[in-house]
Motif scaffolding. Structure first.
Motif, PDB file in Angstrom:
ATOM      1  N   HIS A  63      36.821  33.994  35.932  1.00  0.00           N
ATOM      2  CA  HIS A  63      37.093  34.179  37.207  1.00  0.00           C
ATOM      3  C   HIS A  63      38.322  34.899  37.707  1.00  0.00           C
ATOM      4  O   HIS A  63      39.539  34.274  37.806  1.00  0.00           O
ATOM      5  CB  HIS A  63      37.046  32.557  38.044  1.00  0.00           C
ATOM      6  CG  HIS A  63      36.058  31.718  37.654  1.00  0.00           C
ATOM      7  ND1 HIS A  63      35.128  31.663  38.368  1.00  0.00           N
ATOM      8  CD2 HIS A  63      35.967  30.668  36.703  1.00  0.00           C
ATOM      9  CE1 HIS A  63      34.062  30.803  37.997  1.00  0.00           C
ATOM     10  NE2 HIS A  63      34.895  30.158  37.112  1.00  0.00           N
ATOM     11  N   VAL A  64      38.146  36.293  37.705  1.00  0.00           N
ATOM     12  CA  VAL A  64      39.219  37.222  37.863  1.00  0.00           C
ATOM     13  C   VAL A  64      38.919  38.049  38.949  1.00  0.00           C
ATOM     14  O   VAL A  64      37.950  38.229  39.475  1.00  0.00           O
ATOM     15  CB  VAL A  64      39.256  38.111  36.569  1.00  0.00           C
ATOM     16  CG1 VAL A  64      39.655  37.254  35.360  1.00  0.00           C
ATOM     17  CG2 VAL A  64      38.087  38.868  36.437  1.00  0.00           C
ATOM     18  N   THR A  65      39.823  38.660  39.610  1.00  0.00           N
ATOM     19  CA  THR A  65      39.896  39.508  40.774  1.00  0.00           C
ATOM     20  C   THR A  65      40.387  40.910  40.239  1.00  0.00           C
ATOM     21  O   THR A  65      41.248  40.995  39.478  1.00  0.00           O
ATOM     22  CB  THR A  65      40.725  39.085  41.925  1.00  0.00           C
ATOM     23  OG1 THR A  65      40.180  37.709  42.349  1.00  0.00           O
ATOM     24  CG2 THR A  65      40.683  40.051  43.189  1.00  0.00           C
ATOM     25  N   LYS A  66      39.772  42.192  40.519  1.00  0.00           N
ATOM     26  CA  LYS A  66      39.830  43.360  40.200  1.00  0.00           C
ATOM     27  C   LYS A  66      40.060  44.158  41.773  1.00  0.00           C
ATOM     28  O   LYS A  66      39.320  43.918  42.484  1.00  0.00           O
ATOM     29  CB  LYS A  66      39.013  44.029  39.469  1.00  0.00           C
ATOM     30  CG  LYS A  66      38.765  43.090  37.800  1.00  0.00           C
ATOM     31  CD  LYS A  66      40.216  43.531  37.012  1.00  0.00           C
ATOM     32  CE  LYS A  66      39.914  42.794  35.745  1.00  0.00           C
ATOM     33  NZ  LYS A  66      41.072  43.172  35.042  1.00  0.00           N
ATOM     34  N   TYR A  67      40.919  45.261  41.650  1.00  0.00           N
ATOM     35  CA  TYR A  67      41.238  45.845  42.778  1.00  0.00           C
ATOM     36  C   TYR A  67      41.368  47.374  42.271  1.00  0.00           C
ATOM     37  O   TYR A  67      41.729  47.910  41.337  1.00  0.00           O
ATOM     38  CB  TYR A  67      42.485  45.516  43.418  1.00  0.00           C
ATOM     39  CG  TYR A  67      42.667  46.004  44.933  1.00  0.00           C
ATOM     40  CD1 TYR A  67      42.247  45.367  45.830  1.00  0.00           C
ATOM     41  CD2 TYR A  67      43.467  47.125  45.053  1.00  0.00           C
ATOM     42  CE1 TYR A  67      42.384  46.092  47.206  1.00  0.00           C
ATOM     43  CE2 TYR A  67      43.650  47.681  46.158  1.00  0.00           C
ATOM     44  CZ  TYR A  67      43.120  47.120  47.272  1.00  0.00           C
ATOM     45  OH  TYR A  67      43.213  47.512  48.487  1.00  0.00           O
TER      46      TYR A  67
ATOM     47  N   ARG B 286      42.626  58.092  42.737  1.00  0.00           N
ATOM     48  CA  ARG B 286      41.767  56.862  42.712  1.00  0.00           C
ATOM     49  C   ARG B 286      42.803  56.052  41.755  1.00  0.00           C
ATOM     50  O   ARG B 286      43.477  56.587  40.628  1.00  0.00           O
ATOM     51  CB  ARG B 286      40.329  56.876  42.184  1.00  0.00           C
ATOM     52  CG  ARG B 286      39.505  57.361  43.122  1.00  0.00           C
ATOM     53  CD  ARG B 286      38.047  57.231  42.947  1.00  0.00           C
ATOM     54  NE  ARG B 286      37.272  57.478  44.012  1.00  0.00           N
ATOM     55  CZ  ARG B 286      35.924  57.378  43.970  1.00  0.00           C
ATOM     56  NH1 ARG B 286      35.209  57.027  42.763  1.00  0.00           N
ATOM     57  NH2 ARG B 286      34.977  57.549  45.002  1.00  0.00           N
ATOM     58  N   ASN B 287      42.902  54.643  41.947  1.00  0.00           N
ATOM     59  CA  ASN B 287      43.502  53.722  41.026  1.00  0.00           C
ATOM     60  C   ASN B 287      42.789  52.452  40.761  1.00  0.00           C
ATOM     61  O   ASN B 287      42.053  52.244  41.660  1.00  0.00           O
ATOM     62  CB  ASN B 287      45.047  53.540  41.530  1.00  0.00           C
ATOM     63  CG  ASN B 287      45.842  54.900  41.593  1.00  0.00           C
ATOM     64  OD1 ASN B 287      46.399  55.269  40.729  1.00  0.00           O
ATOM     65  ND2 ASN B 287      45.773  55.369  42.876  1.00  0.00           N
ATOM     66  N   GLY B 288      43.259  51.800  39.746  1.00  0.00           N
ATOM     67  CA  GLY B 288      42.982  50.321  39.670  1.00  0.00           C
ATOM     68  C   GLY B 288      41.718  50.111  38.855  1.00  0.00           C
ATOM     69  O   GLY B 288      41.390  51.042  37.821  1.00  0.00           O
ATOM     70  N   HIS B 289      41.027  48.936  38.702  1.00  0.00           N
ATOM     71  CA  HIS B 289      39.912  48.613  37.738  1.00  0.00           C
ATOM     72  C   HIS B 289      38.994  47.706  38.424  1.00  0.00           C
ATOM     73  O   HIS B 289      39.006  47.464  39.503  1.00  0.00           O
ATOM     74  CB  HIS B 289      40.849  47.633  36.769  1.00  0.00           C
ATOM     75  CG  HIS B 289      41.582  48.109  36.041  1.00  0.00           C
ATOM     76  ND1 HIS B 289      41.866  48.711  35.035  1.00  0.00           N
ATOM     77  CD2 HIS B 289      43.178  48.147  36.009  1.00  0.00           C
ATOM     78  CE1 HIS B 289      42.759  49.320  34.597  1.00  0.00           C
ATOM     79  NE2 HIS B 289      43.815  48.855  35.247  1.00  0.00           N
ATOM     80  N   SER B 290      37.802  47.848  37.672  1.00  0.00           N
ATOM     81  CA  SER B 290      36.614  47.187  38.450  1.00  0.00           C
ATOM     82  C   SER B 290      36.299  45.859  37.678  1.00  0.00           C
ATOM     83  O   SER B 290      36.486  45.763  36.628  1.00  0.00           O
ATOM     84  CB  SER B 290      35.411  48.037  38.191  1.00  0.00           C
ATOM     85  OG  SER B 290      34.114  47.574  38.645  1.00  0.00           O
ATOM     86  N   ALA B 291      35.413  45.065  38.560  1.00  0.00           N
ATOM     87  CA  ALA B 291      35.201  43.553  37.868  1.00  0.00           C
ATOM     88  C   ALA B 291      33.873  44.014  37.029  1.00  0.00           C
ATOM     89  O   ALA B 291      33.593  43.012  36.086  1.00  0.00           O
ATOM     90  CB  ALA B 291      34.616  42.885  39.188  1.00  0.00           C
ATOM     91  N   ASN B 292      33.320  45.126  36.964  1.00  0.00           N
ATOM     92  CA  ASN B 292      32.493  45.386  35.897  1.00  0.00           C
ATOM     93  C   ASN B 292      32.931  45.115  34.637  1.00  0.00           C
ATOM     94  O   ASN B 292      31.979  45.140  33.716  1.00  0.00           O
ATOM     95  CB  ASN B 292      31.992  46.764  36.142  1.00  0.00           C
ATOM     96  CG  ASN B 292      30.958  46.891  37.344  1.00  0.00           C
ATOM     97  OD1 ASN B 292      31.098  47.313  38.436  1.00  0.00           O
ATOM     98  ND2 ASN B 292      29.576  46.463  37.209  1.00  0.00           N
TER      99      ASN B 292
END
Length: 422
Positions: free
Chosen positions: A66-70, A100-106
């Motif tokens: 159960h993680v959140t990515k932004y 662009r920045n950040g990470h994906s829940a994929n």
């Protein structure tokens, strides 16, 4: 002369210009004391925007965590009307820079050993955290707009397979050609290209493009405009019909593409095997079917799009999505919208032949690659238009067989998209 025009218009200002943070303003920082509108009148318009997308894994996925990515994107663009500025009739120039920045829940729901990727639950995360020159093109309209020529650095999705979409999942995003085609790099990637469009009749058009394919465009130096190392050219062709029955807008597009780029050829062969046979077809259909109380700015719109890619060079060889959106569902919130979509992606059977061959060659020396089949994606969203310049769009997503690996547990995700125009 153009500088004199700009100066005189700026001096005049705009009497009813929006102030910064005015809730009715389309821009957070308002009209810059009238200077923004004055510049637009003179031929220079600006577009500054931010998109942030969060996704929380509620259940399932490869890691079942159960993680959140932004992930987010900043974009700064300017368009120069060369007719107003320099008396070049029918001409304009566009430049846009994205970051662009950040990470994906994929990263948490997909199988890490998958040979072919499925859809993205945060479409804005694609192509990594880097700044890029995304648009840098010149456009010339000729013969009373019957013929339009566009040259420069162009993302293929600017012109081909476009669709209006507010979904967060890439499976419902604009341009099936750019999202699922072989060797096609879509926004924020651009490439040297030329597009010629013929407006055959009021509602009919045909357009042809030539896009240089160069893997250096994928590198983290997003301002490298090199032409050396070119791998070939991709040629998309699209026919379109854009009717407005009873004032309700529609778009019907059918396209074909081919390229002479060497691409990996899947099948029972090594990864070094290649083929330059890269072709595919795609379609886009979007039609508003109702108006609310006679207002075409509100009402129900239906859509579907899909594509099919050629044999052994295709990772995803079949894709289709269907859905519906509704603008202004409530009288108290006429600017809100909502949508629901379902999508299907199929991994080419030749990919599994390649996986079986590779696993046999590496037996006992490496972790076997997972076989892949199909992935289903679903999304339901509601968009709150908080002000003229700010929207908040919570969504619920379901991904069956993430990364098209049926041993991976189906995933539920809660997402939120924030959009702001400055």
């Amino acid at each position: 002369m153009p500088l004199l025009i700009v100066g005189s218009v700026l001096a005049a200002g705009t009497a009813n210009a929006y102030s910064a943070f005015s809730p009715d303003s389309p821009h957070m920082f308002g009209d810059w004391g009238g200077e923004r509108s004055a510049l637009e009148e003179a031929g220079i318009s600006f577009d500054f925007s931010y998109v942030g997308e969060a996704a929380t894994v509620l259940d399932g996925g490869y890691y079942d965590s159960h993680v959140t990515k932004y992930a987010d994107q900043f974009a700064a663009g300017a368009n120069f009307d060369l007719e107003r500025l320099f008396d070049i009739e029918g001409a304009d120039f566009q430049i846009t820079v994205t970051n662009r920045n950040g990470h994906s829940a994929n990263e948490r729901i997909d199988h890490p050993g998958a040979t072919v990727s499925g859809s993205l639950v945060q479409e804005v995360q694609g192509r990594g955290p880097v700044s890029r020159l995304t648009q840098f093109w010149y456009r010339q309209r000729l013969l009373d707009d019957a013929l339009v020529i566009k040259l420069g650095r162009i993302p293929v999705g600017d012109d081909f397979g476009t669709i209006d979409s507010n979904f967060q999942n890439l499976a419902f995003g604009s341009d099936p050609l750019g999202n699922w085609g072989n060797n096609v790099y879509n926004w924020p990637i651009s490439q040297w290209a030329a597009v010629i469009r013929a407006n055959i009749a009021e509602d009919w058009y045909a357009q042809l493009g030539a896009f240089n394919i160069n893997d250096s465009n994928l590198e983290n130096d997003g301002f490298d405009l090199r032409t050396s190392g070119s791998e070939g050219t991709m040629y998309p062709l699209e026919f379109g019909f854009t009717p407005s029955p009873n004032g309700l807008d529609g778009a019907y597009k059918l396209g074909f593409y081919t390229s002479n780029v060497d691409n990996q050829a899947y099948g029972s062969r090594p990864a070094s095997s290649t083929s330059d046979t890269n072709t595919g077809v795609y379609y886009v259909v979007q039609q508003q079917v109702t108006a609310r109380d006679g207002n075409p700015d509100r009402g129900l719109t239906l859509f579907t799009m899909g594509n099919a890619n050629n044999g052994d060079t295709a990772g995803i060889d079949r894709y289709v999505s269907v859905g519906a959106t509704y603008k202004g569902p409530f009288d108290a919130r006429p600017q809100d919208d909502m949508g629901i979509g379902l999508a299907y992606l199929h991994v080419n059977d030749d990919v599994n032949d390649y996986i079986d061959y590779t696993n046999a060659m590496m037996a006992g020396s490496a972790t076997p690659l997972p076989r892949q089949g199909h992935e289903y994606d679903a999304e339901l969203y509601y968009s709150f238009q908080l002000t003229g310049y700010l929207s908040l769009r919570p969504n619920l997503q379901y991904v069956a067989n993430p990364s098209a690996v049926d041993s991976v547990e189906n995933a539920w995700l809660f997402g939120t998209t924030l959009k702001a125009n400055f």
